[in-house]
Design a protein around this motif. Sequence first.
Motif, PDB file in Angstrom:
ATOM      1  N   LYS A  88       0.830  -1.209   0.000  1.00 54.20           N
ATOM      2  CA  LYS A  88       0.000   0.000   0.000  1.00 54.20           C
ATOM      3  C   LYS A  88       0.862   1.256   0.000  1.00 54.20           C
ATOM      4  CE  LYS A  88      -2.493  -1.061   3.629  1.00 54.20           C
ATOM      5  NZ  LYS A  88      -3.526  -0.935   4.699  1.00 54.20           N
ATOM      6  N   CYS A  89       1.944   1.223   0.771  1.00 57.50           N
ATOM      7  CA  CYS A  89       2.834   2.381   0.846  1.00 57.50           C
ATOM      8  C   CYS A  89       3.454   2.689  -0.514  1.00 57.50           C
ATOM      9  CB  CYS A  89       3.919   2.112   1.889  1.00 57.50           C
ATOM     10  SG  CYS A  89       5.074   3.478   2.121  1.00 57.50           S
ATOM     11  N   VAL A  90       3.863   1.655  -1.232  1.00 56.53           N
ATOM     12  CA  VAL A  90       4.450   1.848  -2.558  1.00 56.53           C
ATOM     13  C   VAL A  90       3.432   2.475  -3.510  1.00 56.53           C
ATOM     14  CG1 VAL A  90       5.190   0.585  -4.623  1.00 56.53           C
ATOM     15  CG2 VAL A  90       6.257   0.111  -2.418  1.00 56.53           C
ATOM     16  N   LEU A  91       2.200   2.024  -3.470  1.00 58.27           N
ATOM     17  CA  LEU A  91       1.182   2.593  -4.354  1.00 58.27           C
ATOM     18  C   LEU A  91       0.893   4.049  -4.016  1.00 58.27           C
ATOM     19  CD1 LEU A  91      -1.280  -0.437  -4.632  1.00 58.27           C
ATOM     20  CD2 LEU A  91       0.365   0.381  -6.336  1.00 58.27           C
ATOM     21  N   VAL A  92       0.863   4.390  -2.737  1.00 61.61           N
ATOM     22  CA  VAL A  92       0.702   5.797  -2.350  1.00 61.61           C
ATOM     23  C   VAL A  92       1.890   6.614  -2.827  1.00 61.61           C
ATOM     24  CG1 VAL A  92       0.590   7.388  -0.396  1.00 61.61           C
ATOM     25  CG2 VAL A  92      -0.789   5.313  -0.379  1.00 61.61           C
ATOM     26  N   SER A  93       3.077   6.031  -2.740  1.00 59.83           N
ATOM     27  CA  SER A  93       4.287   6.704  -3.213  1.00 59.83           C
ATOM     28  C   SER A  93       4.191   7.021  -4.709  1.00 59.83           C
ATOM     29  CB  SER A  93       5.508   5.820  -2.935  1.00 59.83           C
ATOM     30  OG  SER A  93       6.688   6.387  -3.430  1.00 59.83           O
ATOM     31  N   PHE A  94       3.675   6.083  -5.489  1.00 57.01           N
ATOM     32  CA  PHE A  94       3.500   6.319  -6.925  1.00 57.01           C
ATOM     33  C   PHE A  94       2.419   7.363  -7.180  1.00 57.01           C
ATOM     34  CE2 PHE A  94       6.178   2.738  -7.669  1.00 57.01           C
ATOM     35  CZ  PHE A  94       6.662   2.915  -8.953  1.00 57.01           C
ATOM     36  N   ASP A  95       1.344   7.307  -6.415  1.00 48.61           N
ATOM     37  CA  ASP A  95       0.280   8.292  -6.582  1.00 48.61           C
ATOM     38  C   ASP A  95       0.797   9.697  -6.319  1.00 48.61           C
ATOM     39  OD1 ASP A  95      -2.624   9.057  -6.791  1.00 48.61           O
ATOM     40  OD2 ASP A  95      -2.273   9.640  -4.711  1.00 48.61           O
ATOM     41  N   SER A  96       1.583   9.863  -5.264  1.00 48.46           N
ATOM     42  CA  SER A  96       2.150  11.170  -4.945  1.00 48.46           C
ATOM     43  C   SER A  96       3.093  11.641  -6.044  1.00 48.46           C
ATOM     44  CB  SER A  96       2.892  11.102  -3.610  1.00 48.46           C
ATOM     45  OG  SER A  96       2.019  10.757  -2.556  1.00 48.46           O
ATOM     46  N   THR A  97       3.876  10.722  -6.587  1.00 48.38           N
ATOM     47  CA  THR A  97       4.827  11.082  -7.643  1.00 48.38           C
ATOM     48  C   THR A  97       4.110  11.514  -8.908  1.00 48.38           C
ATOM     49  OG1 THR A  97       6.449   9.520  -6.738  1.00 48.38           O
ATOM     50  CG2 THR A  97       6.766  10.239  -9.010  1.00 48.38           C
ATOM     51  N   MET A  98       3.094  10.754  -9.301  1.00 48.85           N
ATOM     52  CA  MET A  98       2.384  11.071 -10.536  1.00 48.85           C
ATOM     53  C   MET A  98       1.606  12.377 -10.438  1.00 48.85           C
ATOM     54  SD  MET A  98       1.143   7.356 -12.018  1.00 48.85           S
ATOM     55  CE  MET A  98       0.122   6.970 -10.596  1.00 48.85           C
ATOM     56  N   ARG A  99       1.169  12.746  -9.234  1.00 50.37           N
ATOM     57  CA  ARG A  99       0.466  14.009  -9.060  1.00 50.37           C
ATOM     58  C   ARG A  99       1.395  15.202  -9.247  1.00 50.37           C
ATOM     59  NH1 ARG A  99      -4.513  14.459  -6.342  1.00 50.37           N
ATOM     60  NH2 ARG A  99      -5.521  12.453  -5.994  1.00 50.37           N
ATOM     61  N   SER A 100       2.696  14.996  -9.005  1.00 45.17           N
ATOM     62  CA  SER A 100       3.642  16.104  -9.031  1.00 45.17           C
ATOM     63  C   SER A 100       4.548  16.118 -10.251  1.00 45.17           C
ATOM     64  CB  SER A 100       4.517  16.071  -7.767  1.00 45.17           C
ATOM     65  OG  SER A 100       3.726  16.196  -6.601  1.00 45.17           O
ATOM     66  N   ASN A 101       4.569  15.030 -11.022  1.00 45.04           N
ATOM     67  CA  ASN A 101       5.470  14.962 -12.166  1.00 45.04           C
ATOM     68  C   ASN A 101       4.821  14.171 -13.294  1.00 45.04           C
ATOM     69  OD1 ASN A 101       7.626  14.314 -13.998  1.00 45.04           O
ATOM     70  ND2 ASN A 101       9.068  14.790 -12.368  1.00 45.04           N
ATOM     71  N   LEU A 102       4.568  14.844 -14.411  1.00 45.23           N
ATOM     72  CA  LEU A 102       3.891  14.207 -15.538  1.00 45.23           C
ATOM     73  C   LEU A 102       4.772  13.202 -16.269  1.00 45.23           C
ATOM     74  CD1 LEU A 102       1.994  17.239 -17.114  1.00 45.23           C
ATOM     75  CD2 LEU A 102       1.019  15.346 -15.799  1.00 45.23           C
ATOM     76  N   SER A 103       6.075  13.207 -15.994  1.00 43.64           N
ATOM     77  CA  SER A 103       6.947  12.265 -16.687  1.00 43.64           C
ATOM     78  C   SER A 103       6.893  10.873 -16.079  1.00 43.64           C
ATOM     79  CB  SER A 103       8.394  12.780 -16.676  1.00 43.64           C
ATOM     80  OG  SER A 103       8.940  12.744 -15.380  1.00 43.64           O
ATOM     81  N   VAL A 104       6.136  10.705 -14.992  1.00 42.42           N
ATOM     82  CA  VAL A 104       5.908   9.389 -14.387  1.00 42.42           C
ATOM     83  C   VAL A 104       4.440   9.059 -14.562  1.00 42.42           C
ATOM     84  CG1 VAL A 104       5.965   8.033 -12.259  1.00 42.42           C
ATOM     85  CG2 VAL A 104       7.754   9.725 -12.709  1.00 42.42           C
ATOM     86  N   GLY A 105       4.148   7.876 -15.091  1.00 38.24           N
ATOM     87  CA  GLY A 105       2.749   7.549 -15.339  1.00 38.24           C
ATOM     88  C   GLY A 105       2.484   6.060 -15.430  1.00 38.24           C
TER      89      GLY A 105
END
Length: 242
Positions: free
Chosen positions: A174-191
């Motif tokens: 769950k922590c990893v998925l939240v980490s990805f969600d936070s990253t994608m909200r702040s950087n469009l180059s991650v998706g």
Amino acid sequence: MTYCVGILLRDGLVLASDSRTNAGVDDFAKFCKMTTFERAGDRVIVLLSSGTLAGTQAVVSLLKQRATVSTGANTIWTAGTLFDVAILVSDAMRDIEQRDAPFLEATPVKFNASFILGGQIKGEPPRLFRIYAEGNFIEAGEDTPFLQTGEAKYGKPIIDRVITPTTSLEEATKCVLVSFDSTMRSNLSVGMPIDLLCYERDSLQMLKKRRFEEGDSYFATISAGWSAGVRQAFRELPELEW
């Protein structure tokens, strides 16, 4: 850009990578950045790649090609430890760089490939490595139970706050998925898609691997729940007394 993360826990490993590559603001593509090697009962090896796509794909292809040649040399399938595998990856990176570097010198594109390597080989515990573009590497341990590559800064705070070596595989996932969600909200180059693998210690087989596509219902639930929880926690913080 990309985002990859590996977490080493007493119960096993959690590894994940996004799939976005781009050559400009209007040129996005999707490629899987997770490569797995499995021989049930003997070894599970996972590579997460970051850097120029041509470079990372060349390294992975060279590793696969060398693994099919019976020369008596160490390969992905014959290496006795995951440390030996890290050396194999490092050697392949340097070989590709030496091959390509003279042709890239006159261009703005430079060889850039780095990896997170995780897994378990029978006879030793699960291990996790971060292999840098220069070919040197570090290993995760009790004091540093997770390693990241790529666009790491946005997803790091939640992992810093949650993950310890005794965190359960379920909580770490769950922590990893939240980490990805936070990253994608702040950087469009991650998706998306996000490739996720949860490996249970000493199982020596991949039983839990999943790809989260755009619109995945579970990921949407995690994202919405985290956003609501953060807002609620913020509202409950005490007011500053001037």
